[in-house]
Design a protein around this motif. Structure first.
Motif, short mmCIF file in Angstrom:
data_model
loop_
_atom_site.label_atom_id
_atom_site.label_comp_id
_atom_site.label_asym_id
_atom_site.label_seq_id
_atom_site.Cartn_x
_atom_site.Cartn_y
_atom_site.Cartn_z
N ILE B 158 0.86 -1.19 0.00
CA ILE B 158 0.00 0.00 0.00
C ILE B 158 0.90 1.23 0.00
N GLU B 159 1.01 1.86 -1.18
CA GLU B 159 2.00 2.95 -1.28
C GLU B 159 1.41 4.29 -0.82
N GLY B 160 2.29 5.27 -0.65
CA GLY B 160 1.89 6.58 -0.14
C GLY B 160 2.10 7.70 -1.13
N GLU B 161 2.31 7.35 -2.40
CA GLU B 161 2.62 8.40 -3.39
C GLU B 161 1.83 8.26 -4.68
N GLU B 162 0.72 7.50 -4.65
CA GLU B 162 -0.01 7.28 -5.90
C GLU B 162 -0.55 8.58 -6.45
N GLU B 163 -1.09 9.42 -5.59
CA GLU B 163 -1.67 10.69 -6.07
C GLU B 163 -0.60 11.67 -6.50
N SER B 164 0.65 11.36 -6.22
CA SER B 164 1.77 12.17 -6.71
C SER B 164 2.36 11.57 -7.98
N GLY B 165 1.74 10.53 -8.53
CA GLY B 165 2.27 9.89 -9.73
C GLY B 165 3.30 8.81 -9.43
N SER B 166 3.31 8.30 -8.20
CA SER B 166 4.20 7.18 -7.81
C SER B 166 5.65 7.39 -8.24
#
Lengths: 469, 469
Positions: B158-166
């Motif tokens: 579960i990543e923490g940067e998807e809305e930043s474009g990963s």
């Protein structure tokens, strides 16, 4: 010097030059920025300064027209000794442009400085310098002729809203119809071609500015959700803007060229004879543009003086901050202005633009078109007009060299004055295209202003014989 | 109920639903807005919350990967009892979108509220709701099967940067190659077609975003001085944008369609069978657009799912404030993004755009093209893939109705995960296209989340038999 003995006006101007400069510098300290409400009190101070100076100079009739909503204009009249002499109305303005970006000035804009033969400060060229030039001219005219009244009845009309687009000019003209009656208007808000090439301006382009907005949806949409399946107003607007000119740069509004008057052979020859250094023009007059471009079959001077143009002044749509937002914008706006030439009328072009927009609005897009005011009509006067020939001869006396006719690409209220007053309008000015008007470090070249004053002094002497009443 | 006796997973989900909702509401109070540095501490709190919850749920291996520069990701593993069982990696994210414009929310975005069968709050749908759905699914799977370890080895990422474009996803995958090894990826950041039409997503478009700037001169120029005689960068840019599509809306980059994979007849038939109410779609999915439009020969679903697109996201040039400034702008910028479909590669399209811009840069204009990152590749998996058929069957069990395949028009890191891990990737999600993700008043429909959890529980039970190792 021999020249001085032949031209007492020149000696008189020289004798008055120091006093003239001191006065102009004082006037330039007043930040009469008409477009900025915070400076409206300064516009009043500026009008008062001018009125006081005119009274001190001996003008028998001086008024500040200060009955809002117009910012104050200054009116003055000095009747000729000969009641049969023609009446000349000199038009100018005492409001100045804003000073942004102020950090690009090399000195405070309202603390004028002298550098070589230049005087630098906001308004030095546009238009306080040239108004002051006329005050000097009248004094030199009287001194040179030894009279105590001018050879023509002189009226000054110096408005305070030119940089705001003269929104109340028609109202002022209507309210003061009796005061302003005249046989000729001398418009003093343009200049000469360059330092070594004195010219008489014979016209200005008109202008009509407006805004086109294309609306798609009510909200921006994530392009992943609907991209490819709904109209994009930014794309649609780009297509409209692209269609505004054909491949040759000709404007595609229906009927746009119908009323365009072609320049005469004489005018084209005059413009072709003017010196033109393309690289220098691009750097000094065209904001550092990399190349000239435009309508085939016309020179650069013809393109900016006698041909109409449509320019995009601004585009805005969607997300314009840093980085990216993958949206389909809800709307897109283009600000567009047209420079017009005789005999185009702003109101006709407005209708043509509405028709063009209707033709180029695709399904699924709603268009709104609005205009800023009613526009400024173009104006031109023939080089063969007797008044124009008198101006040319006056400038030739002052500059000791042949003077050609030219035009200006910008806009001003000349057509409104001419139409309202019903008399010819000629231009007399001595500023330069690279005076940085409307920009930081505005300057005026003082020897040119003095030449302009001398020319005006010649003109007031010569006009009674030259003007056919 | 009869259904419950046939599906112990359904009963288990129902029994755990209240606890599940309480946990999700707690998580939604943490404003883990990854794109906003002011909220990075909240992203850490969010990761910690998830890790604590996983440990409380009995996951034997839980880690917060918090070795910058990436914002923290949460990793967890629950080995199957059978060491020969397949390994499934579930992908999701715990960062959320910003909440602007906050005044259009009907409640504080991080104080979730319940309304009917909806839970409203930022992240309820995208993507905390769906991550929590998986936590519920595992508990239901264990309860329904009476085991103390899942039927497959489950890994959560579960990543923490998807809305930043990963931006650091490849780095994370590289650093944790051994942890992340698996036989199948289940990607949980898409949903179903609508409330009454469960679907399995089979792909997402890629995206490449960039910015094109046309430079004319070094400064804006007064259009009276040079209008008609120099190139206008805004007009030139409009012409480029207009040329980006032909009359049929086909994109004109050289070679743009060369790698585009046409949908199969089966896929087109699946999409055609989905309910489509154009007016409702325009209002709910397309920001209130007035009409559909796009490439001829393709339906709206095909246009947004299986066809690439080029959209202008923003335009800016010259003066865009109130009123008018009659300038020729020094520059003009368009932000443009492309949605891509298999087998287009962002890096190829970047080259095509550079070539297109070079072809459409007129004399006297200098162009600059830049891209935001390297883009996101498109991804699609065949409906015939055995893993995909297993997901479809699991959803049919949970929804008690036939399930079709669909796609998503947005973008995500599916292709990166698939390429890096070298295994098939399938989608399992239960959110709706009108959940207002990335917008005010984001919501999730709770009964759909519960169906999704049941489907996942079915899938973990079914997969060992269905997955060809």
């Amino acid at each position: 010097m021999a020249g001085d003995s032949h031209h007492p006006e020149r000696s008189a101007v020289a004798a008055l030059a120091e006093e003239f400069l001191a006065g102009l510098r004082e006037w330039l300290t007043i930040p009469s920025i008409g477009v900025d409400p915070a400076h409206h009190a300064d516009v009043h101070r500026s009008a008062q300064w001018l009125a006081d100076r005119l009274r001190a100079d001996g003008w028998p009739e001086v008024e500040v027209w200060d009955h809002g909503p117009a910012l104050p204009a200054v009116y003055a009249c000095w009747p000729a000794a000969d009641p049969g002499a023609p009446t000349v109305l000199v038009y100018g303005h005492h409001d100045v442009q804003p000073v942004d970006p102020v950090d690009r000035w090399h000195h405070p804009p309202f603390e004028p400085v002298t550098s070589g033969d230049e005087l630098l400060g906001r308004g030095a060229s546009d238009d306080k310098g040239q108004v002051a030039m006329h005050l000097l001219a009248v004094k030199a005219h009287l001194a040179a002729t030894g009279r105590n009244a001018p050879g023509v009845t002189l009226k000054l009309f110096i408005e305070g809203e030119e940089e705001s687009g003269s929104p109340h000019l028609r109202k002022l003209l209507e309210d003061h119809r009796d005061d302003l009656g005249c046989d000729l208007v001398v418009f003093t808000d343009t200049g000469v071609h360059d330092r070594d090439t004195p010219t008489v301006n014979t016209g200005q382009r008109g202008v009509l500015g407006g805004e086109i907005t294309f609306f798609g949806g009510t909200d921006d949409v994530h392009s992943g959700r609907a991209g490819g399946a709904i109209p994009n107003p930014a794309t649609a607007l780009a297509r409209l803007v692209a269609a505004l000119h054909d491949e040759d740069g000709r404007i595609q509004l229906p009927g746009f060229y119908d009323d365009v008057r072609e320049p005469t052979e004489r005018e084209r020859a005059d413009y072709a004879a003017l010196p033109f250094d393309e690289r220098r023009w691009l750097a000094q007059n065209a904001g550092g543009a990399q190349a000239v471009a435009g309508e085939p079959g016309y020179t650069t001077f013809e393109r900016i003086w006698v041909r109409p143009t449509a320019e995009v002044n601004g585009l805005s749509s969607g997300y314009t901050g840093p980085g990216l937002k993958t949206i389909i914008p809800a709307s897109a706006t283009a600000k567009i202005s047209f420079r017009l030439v005789p005999d185009q009328l702003p109101e006709n072009v407005a209708g043509q633009l509405r028709e063009f927009v209707a033709q180029h609005t695709p399904d699924g897009i709603r268009a709104e078109v609005s205009f800023r005011g009613t526009g400024v009509p173009p104006y031109a006067i023939s080089p063969d007009d007797p008044a124009n020939e008198a101006v040319r001869d006056a400038l030739e006396l002052a500059f000791d060299q042949p003077v050609r006719f030219a035009r200006a690409g910008g806009s001003g209220p000349a057509a409104v004055l001419q139409a309202w007053l019903g008399v010819p309008l000629v231009y007399l000015g001595a500023t330069l295209p690279d005076d940085r008007v409307h920009a930081p470090n505005e300057r005026v070249v003082v020897p040119l202003l003095l030449k302009g004053a001398e020319a005006a002094a010649h003109l007031w002497r010569m006009l009674p014989e030259r003007l056919t009443r």
